[in-house]
Design a protein around this motif. Structure first.
Motif, PDB file in Angstrom:
ATOM      1  N   GLU A  59       0.822  -1.215   0.000  1.00 39.77           N
ATOM      2  CA  GLU A  59       0.000   0.000   0.000  1.00 39.77           C
ATOM      3  C   GLU A  59       0.856   1.266   0.000  1.00 39.77           C
ATOM      4  N   ILE A  60       0.487   2.214  -0.881  1.00 40.44           N
ATOM      5  CA  ILE A  60       0.978   3.593  -0.827  1.00 40.44           C
ATOM      6  C   ILE A  60      -0.243   4.436  -0.505  1.00 40.44           C
ATOM      7  N   PRO A  61      -0.408   4.877   0.726  1.00 37.27           N
ATOM      8  CA  PRO A  61      -1.672   5.517   1.141  1.00 37.27           C
ATOM      9  C   PRO A  61      -1.827   6.960   0.671  1.00 37.27           C
ATOM     10  N   GLN A  62      -1.637   7.165  -0.626  1.00 33.92           N
ATOM     11  CA  GLN A  62      -1.744   8.492  -1.206  1.00 33.92           C
ATOM     12  C   GLN A  62      -2.688   8.467  -2.395  1.00 33.92           C
ATOM     13  N   LEU A  63      -3.245   9.634  -2.726  1.00 37.96           N
ATOM     14  CA  LEU A  63      -4.139   9.761  -3.859  1.00 37.96           C
ATOM     15  C   LEU A  63      -3.428   9.358  -5.144  1.00 37.96           C
ATOM     16  N   GLY A  64      -4.115   8.572  -5.981  1.00 39.38           N
ATOM     17  CA  GLY A  64      -3.548   8.186  -7.262  1.00 39.38           C
ATOM     18  C   GLY A  64      -2.852   6.839  -7.269  1.00 39.38           C
ATOM     19  N   HIS A  65      -2.797   6.155  -6.121  1.00 38.44           N
ATOM     20  CA  HIS A  65      -2.139   4.851  -6.040  1.00 38.44           C
ATOM     21  C   HIS A  65      -3.149   3.763  -5.707  1.00 38.44           C
ATOM     22  N   ALA A  66      -2.911   2.574  -6.241  1.00 41.19           N
ATOM     23  CA  ALA A  66      -3.788   1.435  -5.983  1.00 41.19           C
ATOM     24  C   ALA A  66      -3.168   0.531  -4.918  1.00 41.19           C
ATOM     25  N   THR A  67      -4.001  -0.365  -4.372  1.00 45.09           N
ATOM     26  CA  THR A  67      -3.562  -1.338  -3.371  1.00 45.09           C
ATOM     27  C   THR A  67      -3.299  -2.668  -4.073  1.00 45.09           C
ATOM     28  N   TYR A  68      -2.105  -3.239  -3.872  1.00 48.63           N
ATOM     29  CA  TYR A  68      -1.715  -4.496  -4.515  1.00 48.63           C
ATOM     30  C   TYR A  68      -1.807  -5.629  -3.496  1.00 48.63           C
ATOM     31  N   VAL A  69      -2.423  -6.731  -3.908  1.00 50.72           N
ATOM     32  CA  VAL A  69      -2.637  -7.875  -3.021  1.00 50.72           C
ATOM     33  C   VAL A  69      -1.943  -9.100  -3.596  1.00 50.72           C
ATOM     34  N   PHE A  70      -1.192  -9.806  -2.737  1.00 47.05           N
ATOM     35  CA  PHE A  70      -0.466 -11.014  -3.125  1.00 47.05           C
ATOM     36  C   PHE A  70      -0.865 -12.166  -2.208  1.00 47.05           C
ATOM     37  N   ALA A  71      -0.752 -13.386  -2.717  1.00 50.16           N
ATOM     38  CA  ALA A  71      -0.938 -14.548  -1.852  1.00 50.16           C
ATOM     39  C   ALA A  71       0.174 -14.553  -0.804  1.00 50.16           C
ATOM     40  N   LYS A  72      -0.154 -14.971   0.411  1.00 51.17           N
ATOM     41  CA  LYS A  72       0.853 -14.950   1.473  1.00 51.17           C
ATOM     42  C   LYS A  72       1.988 -15.904   1.133  1.00 51.17           C
ATOM     43  N   PRO A  73       3.210 -15.392   1.061  1.00 53.46           N
ATOM     44  CA  PRO A  73       4.349 -16.247   0.683  1.00 53.46           C
ATOM     45  C   PRO A  73       4.757 -17.183   1.822  1.00 53.46           C
ATOM     46  N   GLU A  74       5.288 -18.340   1.448  1.00 50.71           N
ATOM     47  CA  GLU A  74       5.801 -19.266   2.466  1.00 50.71           C
ATOM     48  C   GLU A  74       7.048 -18.692   3.126  1.00 50.71           C
TER      49      GLU A  74
END
Length: 493
Positions: free
Chosen positions: A416-431
């Motif tokens: 997460e970049i909690p600023q205007l204009g940025h999206a939230t990226y989600v990944f599977a939890k790595p081992e």
């Protein structure tokens, strides 16, 4: 097209009866300008737009044009070098004028009252203030004028002129234009707020009927809308005599003076630490549309926004703003006090993600203040604490990396970049979280979106959530990607 045979004036509309038996229902104020024997032509696509032709002598016609207008360009010298002309954007139409040229004298007379004998020579005198009056002085004078108009019978035209004086003198660019015009009659006059509204002008129609040359403005009403908006103080610019609040998402601009913010004693230094402020102010305003052409990629593009009229502003300041200001100042002071430590950590997280526990351990070893928090090291201007807190509270641990915060959840890892204009990226939890962090530090978000060299697959990229206007909708979408149950109270308005 028809000739007016009779006018029936009502409180809201005027009925023009034509010689062919038809009737036109027009705005009531037009009844003052249209006369019997006038030839009236309705201009599509608008049902109220019309062209009026009137014989004033055997060889000459006088024309009136009532139409909606778009952007009014900056006036330029006419081809013969005598006077200024401003090009006015008109609606696209197949019948009637397609372009209007408005004389500089018409703008000077109507908006700035520089040669109108029915008004004071100075807008300052109209409000009863000195030429050195501050925005707060202007607002106080306006309040006095409102009280006086309520106590005595004030002519509507006088009140209109006083309100116009405030709206011009309270805007720095328009005030500068007015002061210049008073001392230099050859200076180009600016059309206030860039146009966008309905206008009635008097002038001449070109021989081919394609252009209208207006030499007098008879009436003008800007495109207006009343709204209540909530503005973040951290998005404001603090100047010596005013606060300018801009909301880039909603394309809003509001200028506030100390008369509207009596409980806030700001100065220019606030711009250095305003991004730590969390308070909002509620503004009730009447907005008009403004615009300006800007060169982008070799092409002139019209940028428009809504700007609040100074005369119609009401501001509500939250009770806890003083505490919020002190908190923001304290954080800024802490970062300054421990500037060397903060810079070293910032350099460290530029190369690789660092867990917040590690940063806190460094703080403890170096004896920094207990009020200094790891996230404050890389917190930037316009960061919204809502996004950070919602992700942090659900994480088992989290990392700092450049401008990003990486949160490890039960099932996923969220960047997460909690600023205007940025999206939230989600990944599977790595081992192996450490291996993920090493790989992640070598790629960009563009690499992940395009899956360059299969990087998105290697990192277990699930998807991204683009933030919109509703924060709780964003949270609901993130929880869906994380396969976590959404709490009804949390994610629904």
């Amino acid at each position: 097209m028809g000739t007016v045979t009779e006018l029936v004036c009502g409180p809201k509309k005027v009925e023009c009866r034509l010689d062919d038996g038809s009737s036109l229902h027009l705005p009531a104020f037009l009844g003052k300008f249209i006369k019997r024997a006038d030839v009236v032509k309705v201009l599509p696509p608008g049902k109220d737009d019309l062209l009026v032709k009137r014989s004033i002598s055997r060889f000459r016609l006088q024309c009136l044009l009532y139409t909606t207008v778009g952007y009014v360009a900056q006036p330029r010298l006419s081809e013969n070098g005598v006077g200024f002309l401003a090009r006015v954007e008109l609606p696209e139409r197949f019948v009637g004028p397609k372009t209007m040229f408005l004389s500089g004298d018409a703008i000077r007379h109507y908006f700035y009252a520089l040669t109108n004998s029915n008004t004071p020579q100075s807008l300052y005198a109209l409000l009863g203030v000195l030429e050195a009056a501050t925005p707060a002085d202007l607002r106080l004078a306006w309040h006095v004028c409102q009280l006086e108009s309520g106590a005595t019978a004030t002519k509507p035209s006088e009140r209109v002129w006083k309100e116009r004086a405030l709206n011009i003198l309270s805007h720095p660019d328009l005030r500068k234009c007015y002061d210049t015009l008073r001392h230099d009659e050859n200076a180009p006059p600016v059309f206030p707020y860039g146009g966008f509204g309905s206008i009635l002008v008097q002038g001449d129609l070109s021989n081919d009927g394609e252009a209208f040359f207006a030499d007098r403005i008879l009436a003008y009403k800007p495109e207006m809308q009343s709204r209540r908006v909530s503005l973040l103080l951290r998005q404001c610019e603090f100047l010596a005599d005013r606060v300018i609040c801009r909301d880039p998402r909603r394309k809003l601009e509001v200028m506030l003076d100390s008369g509207l913010l009596p409980s806030i004693d700001w100065d220019l230094t606030w711009n250095n630490w305003k991004h730590w402020l969390r308070s909002r102010i509620d503004v009730d305003a009447t907005f008009v549309r403004a615009g300006k052409y800007r060169l982008r990629g070799g092409e002139w593009i019209l940028r428009t926004w809504l700007t609040a009229l100074p005369s119609r502003l009401r501001v509500t300041v939250p009770e806890g703003i003083a505490a919020d200001v002190e908190r923001a100042k304290a954080i800024n002071s802490l970062l300054g006090e421990h500037a060397e430590v903060v810079e070293r950590i910032r350099a460290e997280v530029q190369d690789q993600p660092v867990e917040h526990l590690q940063i806190q351990d460094w703080f403890d070893r170096l004896g920094t203040s207990s009020h200094l928090r790891p996230q404050q090291v890389t917190w930037g201007a316009d960061c919204d604490p809502y996004y950070f807190e919602q992700l942090r509270r659900r994480s088992t641990t989290w990392f700092l990396f450049r401008r990003e915060y990486l949160f490890v959840w039960t099932n996923v890892l969220v960047a997460e970049i909690p600023q205007l204009g940025h999206a939230t990226y989600v990944f599977a939890k790595p081992e192996d979280v450490s291996a993920f962090m090493r790989r992640y530090s070598c790629v960009t978000r563009a690499d992940i979106r395009r899956n360059r060299d299969n990087v998105a697959t290697d990192l277990g990229f699930v998807g991204r959530v683009v933030r919109g206007r509703k924060k709780k909708r964003w949270l609901n979408d993130v929880l869906k990607l994380a396969s976590e149950k959404a709490d009804y109270v949390e994610v629904f308005e």
